[in-house]
Design a protein around this motif. Structure first.
Motif, PDB file in Angstrom:
ATOM      1  N   ASN A   7      41.150  30.372  42.759  1.00 64.33           N
ATOM      2  CA  ASN A   7      40.531  30.773  41.507  1.00 64.33           C
ATOM      3  C   ASN A   7      39.082  31.184  41.773  1.00 64.33           C
ATOM      4  O   ASN A   7      38.490  30.784  42.779  1.00 64.33           O
ATOM      5  N   THR A   8      38.527  31.991  40.895  1.00 68.66           N
ATOM      6  CA  THR A   8      37.162  32.497  41.088  1.00 68.66           C
ATOM      7  C   THR A   8      36.192  31.938  40.047  1.00 68.66           C
ATOM      8  O   THR A   8      35.150  32.514  39.778  1.00 68.66           O
ATOM      9  N   LEU A   9      36.551  30.797  39.461  1.00 71.66           N
ATOM     10  CA  LEU A   9      35.742  30.226  38.381  1.00 71.66           C
ATOM     11  C   LEU A   9      34.999  28.968  38.797  1.00 71.66           C
ATOM     12  O   LEU A   9      34.422  28.275  37.962  1.00 71.66           O
ATOM     13  N   ILE A  13      48.924  35.335  36.427  1.00 71.13           N
ATOM     14  CA  ILE A  13      48.992  33.986  35.861  1.00 71.13           C
ATOM     15  C   ILE A  13      47.950  33.083  36.519  1.00 71.13           C
ATOM     16  O   ILE A  13      47.804  33.065  37.745  1.00 71.13           O
ATOM     17  N   VAL A  14      47.237  32.349  35.687  1.00 76.63           N
ATOM     18  CA  VAL A  14      46.381  31.272  36.172  1.00 76.63           C
ATOM     19  C   VAL A  14      47.191  29.995  36.121  1.00 76.63           C
ATOM     20  O   VAL A  14      47.742  29.646  35.072  1.00 76.63           O
ATOM     21  N   CYS A  15      47.304  29.316  37.263  1.00 78.58           N
ATOM     22  CA  CYS A  15      48.114  28.097  37.356  1.00 78.58           C
ATOM     23  C   CYS A  15      47.219  26.876  37.516  1.00 78.58           C
ATOM     24  O   CYS A  15      46.266  26.895  38.297  1.00 78.58           O
ATOM     25  N   ILE A  16      47.578  25.828  36.817  1.00 82.82           N
ATOM     26  CA  ILE A  16      46.833  24.577  36.907  1.00 82.82           C
ATOM     27  C   ILE A  16      47.787  23.450  37.288  1.00 82.82           C
ATOM     28  O   ILE A  16      48.797  23.228  36.622  1.00 82.82           O
ATOM     29  N   SER A  17      47.436  22.763  38.364  1.00 81.56           N
ATOM     30  CA  SER A  17      48.210  21.602  38.798  1.00 81.56           C
ATOM     31  C   SER A  17      47.355  20.359  38.578  1.00 81.56           C
ATOM     32  O   SER A  17      46.489  20.043  39.392  1.00 81.56           O
ATOM     33  N   PRO A  18      47.546  19.648  37.462  1.00 84.52           N
ATOM     34  CA  PRO A  18      46.724  18.467  37.185  1.00 84.52           C
ATOM     35  C   PRO A  18      46.777  17.426  38.302  1.00 84.52           C
ATOM     36  O   PRO A  18      45.817  16.667  38.492  1.00 84.52           O
ATOM     37  N   SER A  19      47.869  17.399  39.057  1.00 86.62           N
ATOM     38  CA  SER A  19      48.000  16.425  40.151  1.00 86.62           C
ATOM     39  C   SER A  19      47.381  16.925  41.451  1.00 86.62           C
ATOM     40  O   SER A  19      47.446  16.245  42.475  1.00 86.62           O
ATOM     41  N   ILE A  21      48.096  33.435  40.452  1.00 89.84           N
ATOM     42  CA  ILE A  21      49.293  34.033  41.027  1.00 89.84           C
ATOM     43  C   ILE A  21      49.324  35.509  40.624  1.00 89.84           C
ATOM     44  O   ILE A  21      49.363  35.849  39.437  1.00 89.84           O
ATOM     45  N   CYS A  22      49.275  36.364  41.639  1.00 86.30           N
ATOM     46  CA  CYS A  22      49.308  37.808  41.427  1.00 86.30           C
ATOM     47  C   CYS A  22      50.646  38.361  41.909  1.00 86.30           C
ATOM     48  O   CYS A  22      51.347  37.725  42.698  1.00 86.30           O
ATOM     49  N   LEU A  23      50.972  39.527  41.451  1.00 85.39           N
ATOM     50  CA  LEU A  23      52.238  40.138  41.841  1.00 85.39           C
ATOM     51  C   LEU A  23      52.163  40.652  43.272  1.00 85.39           C
ATOM     52  O   LEU A  23      51.092  41.031  43.757  1.00 85.39           O
ATOM     53  N   PRO A  24      53.276  40.639  43.980  1.00 82.54           N
ATOM     54  CA  PRO A  24      53.276  41.078  45.377  1.00 82.54           C
ATOM     55  C   PRO A  24      52.798  42.523  45.507  1.00 82.54           C
ATOM     56  O   PRO A  24      53.126  43.376  44.675  1.00 82.54           O
ATOM     57  N   SER A  25      52.028  42.759  46.550  1.00 84.54           N
ATOM     58  CA  SER A  25      51.490  44.105  46.846  1.00 84.54           C
ATOM     59  C   SER A  25      50.536  44.612  45.774  1.00 84.54           C
ATOM     60  O   SER A  25      50.249  45.816  45.715  1.00 84.54           O
ATOM     61  N   ALA A  50      37.276  35.243  46.043  1.00 85.26           N
ATOM     62  CA  ALA A  50      38.457  35.375  46.903  1.00 85.26           C
ATOM     63  C   ALA A  50      39.322  36.554  46.489  1.00 85.26           C
ATOM     64  O   ALA A  50      39.958  37.192  47.332  1.00 85.26           O
ATOM     65  N   ASN A  51      39.346  36.865  45.191  1.00 87.52           N
ATOM     66  CA  ASN A  51      40.177  37.985  44.746  1.00 87.52           C
ATOM     67  C   ASN A  51      39.490  39.337  44.951  1.00 87.52           C
ATOM     68  O   ASN A  51      40.032  40.379  44.571  1.00 87.52           O
ATOM     69  N   ASP A  52      38.300  39.321  45.563  1.00 88.61           N
ATOM     70  CA  ASP A  52      37.590  40.558  45.889  1.00 88.61           C
ATOM     71  C   ASP A  52      37.735  40.948  47.359  1.00 88.61           C
ATOM     72  O   ASP A  52      37.272  42.016  47.758  1.00 88.61           O
ATOM     73  N   VAL A  53      38.358  40.098  48.158  1.00 86.93           N
ATOM     74  CA  VAL A  53      38.403  40.332  49.606  1.00 86.93           C
ATOM     75  C   VAL A  53      39.079  41.651  49.944  1.00 86.93           C
ATOM     76  O   VAL A  53      38.557  42.453  50.738  1.00 86.93           O
ATOM     77  N   GLU A  54      40.252  41.918  49.347  1.00 85.00           N
ATOM     78  CA  GLU A  54      40.956  43.172  49.654  1.00 85.00           C
ATOM     79  C   GLU A  54      40.129  44.381  49.234  1.00 85.00           C
ATOM     80  O   GLU A  54      40.074  45.391  49.947  1.00 85.00           O
ATOM     81  N   MET A  55      39.478  44.298  48.085  1.00 90.36           N
ATOM     82  CA  MET A  55      38.618  45.382  47.635  1.00 90.36           C
ATOM     83  C   MET A  55      37.496  45.628  48.637  1.00 90.36           C
ATOM     84  O   MET A  55      37.229  46.774  49.028  1.00 90.36           O
ATOM     85  N   ILE A  56      36.845  44.570  49.063  1.00 88.69           N
ATOM     86  CA  ILE A  56      35.730  44.676  50.004  1.00 88.69           C
ATOM     87  C   ILE A  56      36.200  45.249  51.340  1.00 88.69           C
ATOM     88  O   ILE A  56      35.527  46.080  51.957  1.00 88.69           O
ATOM     89  N   GLU A  57      37.401  44.834  51.769  1.00 87.03           N
ATOM     90  CA  GLU A  57      37.933  45.306  53.048  1.00 87.03           C
ATOM     91  C   GLU A  57      38.367  46.772  52.997  1.00 87.03           C
ATOM     92  O   GLU A  57      38.149  47.532  53.938  1.00 87.03           O
ATOM     93  N   TYR A  58      38.999  47.186  51.887  1.00 87.77           N
ATOM     94  CA  TYR A  58      39.617  48.501  51.832  1.00 87.77           C
ATOM     95  C   TYR A  58      38.649  49.614  51.458  1.00 87.77           C
ATOM     96  O   TYR A  58      38.892  50.779  51.779  1.00 87.77           O
TER      97      TYR A  58
END
Length: 274
Positions: free
Chosen positions: A176-178, A151-157, A188-192, A220-228
């Motif tokens: 977000n990566t945009l 899920i992509v979450c947006i908080s206008p506030s 929001i990604c699923l745990p694990s 930011a969503n590439d960090v685990e890939m880069i590390e592992y």
């Protein structure tokens, strides 16, 4: 180590924002493929959301939806979706807190008209253009049969920090990566489940050592890939967190970054005779 397994992020890695696949990237990938190396995509997008500009690349498969879907040669070899309890937790929280969202499912991405219009405004402000969202479904009601992967979450506030505090742990909340203000939008990604776990699942299926995995990304969503991965490479235009996690930083996506990343990986693993 004669064969490597390359994993490439999409936005900001294979594709410059708002532009097409660089010719040098395509040539380097095709050359690597011709020499027997495997080529995979590793993306937060679902398979349905793959950009047609990537169609010239003969992917062997990939990691999709931030690790929730893993495909090899057209076969789904791993799949993770929200449980009923996780779904109810998220949807109730969004309604209570007035959070806008784009909900990624196998059959499409669901968003209210309000959510998508605000999302477009944010993209234009950040990057000057709007990315295509294949399979977009505008609706105020998520079907009960829709299974959520991300899920992509947006908080206008601008209260993403509150979302992190409330949901981190039961879920995995990332920037977000945009290029949008991280106080306004997150994922929001699923745990694990992340790109790193997806790659581990694919490599286990292939019965290959993680040392042969080369991960290339920028966000930011590439960090685990880069590390592992055995070798983690960040683009020259990458976020600082991706660069800090990387074994090597290549040039930017528009300055032969993919070509240079592939050349570096082949040089490290195989020497000059690759």
């Amino acid at each position: 180590m004669e064969r490597l397994n390359f994993f490439f992020d999409v936005d900001g890695t294979l594709l410059p924002f708002g532009k097409g696949l660089p010719e040098s990237a395509l040539k380097a990938i095709l050359d690597a493929k011709a020499k027997g190396h495997r080529i995979f995509v590793s993306t937060g997008r679902s398979p349905l959301e793959m950009d047609p500009r990537l169609s010239p690349i003969p992917f062997d498969g990939g990691v999709y939806a931030g690790g929730c879907t893993v495909i090899y040669q057209g076969e789904t070899v791993y799949r993770r979706r929200c449980t009923e309890e996780e779904r109810e937790t998220l949807l109730s929280y969004f309604e209570k807190e007035g959070i806008l969202s784009l909900i990624q499912c196998d059959e499409g991405t669901y968003a209210s008209a309000e959510s998508f219009e605000y999302f477009k405004e944010l993209l234009i402000k950040a990057n000057g253009n709007v990315i295509d969202v294949p399979g977009l479904v505008i609706t105020d009601h998520l079907p009960v049969t829709a299974e959520i992967s991300k899920i992509v979450c947006i908080s206008p506030s601008g209260e993403v920090d509150k979302i992190r505090k409330d949901l981190e742990g039961p879920f995995h909340v990332i920037d977000n990566t945009l290029g949008i203000d991280n106080a306004i939008m997150c994922e929001i990604c699923l745990p694990s489940s992340d790109k790193g776990s997806g790659i581990r699942n694919l490599m286990a299926y292939l019965k290959e050592d993680m040392k042969t995995a080369v991960g290339v990304g920028d966000g930011a969503n590439d960090v685990e890939m880069i590390e592992y991965c055995g070798l983690g490479i960040a683009m020259g235009n990458a976020s600082e967190c991706a660069k800090e996690a990387a074994d090597y930083v290549t040039t930017s996506v528009e300055s032969d970054g993919i070509k240079n990343a592939i050349d570096y990986a082949l040089g490290v693993y195989l020497g000059n005779n690759h």
